[in-house]
Design an enzyme around this catalytic site. Sequence first.
Site, short mmCIF file in Angstrom:
data_model
loop_
_atom_site.label_atom_id
_atom_site.label_comp_id
_atom_site.label_asym_id
_atom_site.label_seq_id
_atom_site.Cartn_x
_atom_site.Cartn_y
_atom_site.Cartn_z
N ASP A 555 25.30 26.87 49.17
CA ASP A 555 25.29 27.04 47.72
C ASP A 555 25.31 25.71 46.98
O ASP A 555 25.05 25.67 45.77
CB ASP A 555 26.50 27.86 47.26
CG ASP A 555 26.33 29.34 47.50
OD1 ASP A 555 25.34 29.72 48.14
OD2 ASP A 555 27.19 30.12 47.06
N TYR A 556 25.63 24.62 47.66
CA TYR A 556 25.75 23.33 47.00
C TYR A 556 24.44 22.55 47.00
O TYR A 556 24.23 21.68 46.15
CB TYR A 556 26.84 22.49 47.67
CG TYR A 556 28.10 23.25 48.03
CD1 TYR A 556 28.56 24.28 47.23
CD2 TYR A 556 28.81 22.96 49.20
CE1 TYR A 556 29.69 25.00 47.58
CE2 TYR A 556 29.95 23.66 49.54
CZ TYR A 556 30.38 24.69 48.74
OH TYR A 556 31.50 25.39 49.08
#
Length: 785
Positions: A555-556
């Site tokens: 997700d980063y």
Amino acid sequence: MIAVEPPAGSPARRLGPFADQPARENSLWWLAYARGKRSVTIDLDDPGGRDNFYALVRSADFLFESFGPGGLEARGIGWDDLSRINPRLIVTSVTPFGLAGPKAHWPASDLTAWAASGALLLTGNRGRPPVQVGVPQAWLHAGSDAALGALVAHEARLRTGLGQRVDVSAQVSAMAATQSWVLPSGWNDSETHRTGGGFELGPLTMRFVYPCADGHVSITFLFGSALGRFTRRLLEWMCEEGFVDEATRDKDWSGYAVALLSGAEPMSELDRVMDEVERFCLAHTKTELTEGAMRRSVLLAPVTTSRDVRESPQLAARKYWTAIPRPGVEGEVTYPGPFARFGATPIRYLRAAPRLGQHTGEVLSQLPTKPAAADVRLDGAKYGPALAGLKILDFSWAIAGPAATRALADYGATVVRVESTTRLDSARTFQPFKDGMAGPERSACYGNVNAGKLGLTLDLSRPEARQVALELAKWADVVVENYSPGTMRKWGLHYDALREVNPWIIMLSSSLNGQDGPLANLAGFGTMAAASSGFHELTGWPDLPPAGPFLAYTDYMVPRYTGAAILAALEHRRDTGEGQYIDLSQAEVSLHFLAPALLDYTVNGVIEKRAGNRSPNFAPHGVFPAAGDDRWVAVAVESDTQWQSLCGAISREDWATDVRLSNAAGRMAAANLLDEGIALWTAQREVDEVEERLAAAGVPVHRVASSADCLADPQLAARGHFPLVDQLEIGLVPLEAPRFRLLGTPPAQLAPYPNFGQHNSVVLRELLGWDDERIAALAATGALE
């Protein structure tokens, strides 16, 4: 794209692993990240070389550099010179800490930038040093921010006619990997601690990684209104197969954390259940567990090796891998494929990484003698934020989607964030919380990825709400969503339906594995994508189970690619008037951050494993204890000069004069001995002293920063990285500033994140033109919930 290299070649050419044997044409780092480029060799210290460089600059749209602050200026080719030669040029500078500030000139490495970001402290096993991801990550995060920042600057250039400088700090870019756990010190919440293969939730230690019959799997075993239902499904499965009884299955898994924290349920019972989960997993293979999880919508994914990734049936079904002939060598290199599927403008990788200077003559012989005329309209700052006027309808939730649209909102895009009180966004349940008190309006994680947006509540299970969504799609330029594949179609909000009301719409769907393929419907979060993409097997210690990177790691990285995909689609629409649909798989994006390790398998047949903080290129390279509880410093020596400086700083003349340690190969062979000696020296000293002495000597070093360290870091303060926002209900709190800085068209002033339905009236009245009567009638249907 042209790679300008010195006569001896880019330093990336000297990074292993290598194809066959070490050589400048064999670096798998170079092969991975120089694909699609042409190589031109230029000596920037030579007047004739600088003339050739100026000729390249005259015709360039973008220039990316990583010399460090003042590096261009020292060669007589600083920003003032470049902008005078080509006023439309966008110069993106990637540095460890940014172009200015008290640490701007600190020596640094990927490991020390990772330590400075706060991400390193969160990764690894309690009782061991914090541990890196096996493929160094800080510069990759910075590189993806550089690409997105340059594209945002391009949007500004389209209106102003001017280029500008983009300032990217690897420390700040890597901070995305803390999942906002850089903030608890400023929100008056306690910091978390690393728990290999799991997560510390207050006094609870949750396990995510479990052994199975043929390896390991990752299970997001958590509770609460957003995640408890997934845990319930797992226990139902286990009960059916006789691993737990009905009483265990029927526990209130949504409220289980409350029961544990209140004492109504003993902590020993949680340990018992997790032991039963392990027993269940050991009775099955990774494939059996993954297939069962997909059928039952359980949050489980396999922990994969590079071989597993290469042989993935999901990636094969999506025809993901790309084979490209390698210049001067018989055969092809199999690469990770396009990071997204563009409906109208598919990405095609056609050119392998170049040999040194392969295109020098070709490129320099074709350069124009005069630059394109600059169409300068107005000073950039007077135009306001670069993306002012861009309209985005945001159906995304959790982290990956919202973080992408937050980055666009930072630079002026109007983002309408759609959510519902009937199905809580899981990010609202994520720590840290203001004053340590849980609540859907009190999450720093939710706030950090949604600041600056307009909040609209819609219960999309109701037809009246779906009609509002269609009206907003008519208003919007871009629609973003990251529901499970098929959800938007079920609601009648799929691309074909949106295109009927807005033929020029751009829609991006982000999901774990993409919109098709045998694993498309595998439910999950970034924790699972990280496991199934190979990160877990490369993160941790050889003698322990996989630790994995911190929480929802994919997700980063995904938000930068999402933003870049949107801006690329907007460019195409400007040229053609055509919108398009974009299918973005989070797993497929993330593989680009493991490309050297994947090429080590596709080229050499080598399956890389976790190796703690060891580097295949440098020594000493590690994380060492300092005085105090859980205090550590990262030290990385990347040259013989730095080695001699380290020996002098820690008074090890015996090492300095030992010819066996005079080169990297010798030091790597003696890595255990060197690590022990450095640890003895650092353990007697506070982190401040270690940093001061080694940085002054020119050795890359940084404390392994906690949240408190980051919020007190003078470098981050100088960049204004933690602005205070006056948040409804909870008051002043720090959030993170944009991860890249445009120096010509600064970002919009950071606004608070939306509370539930905070901007319902603004959206309906001001954006859609509704009157009070129509709004009241809509509210009466329950659609605004």
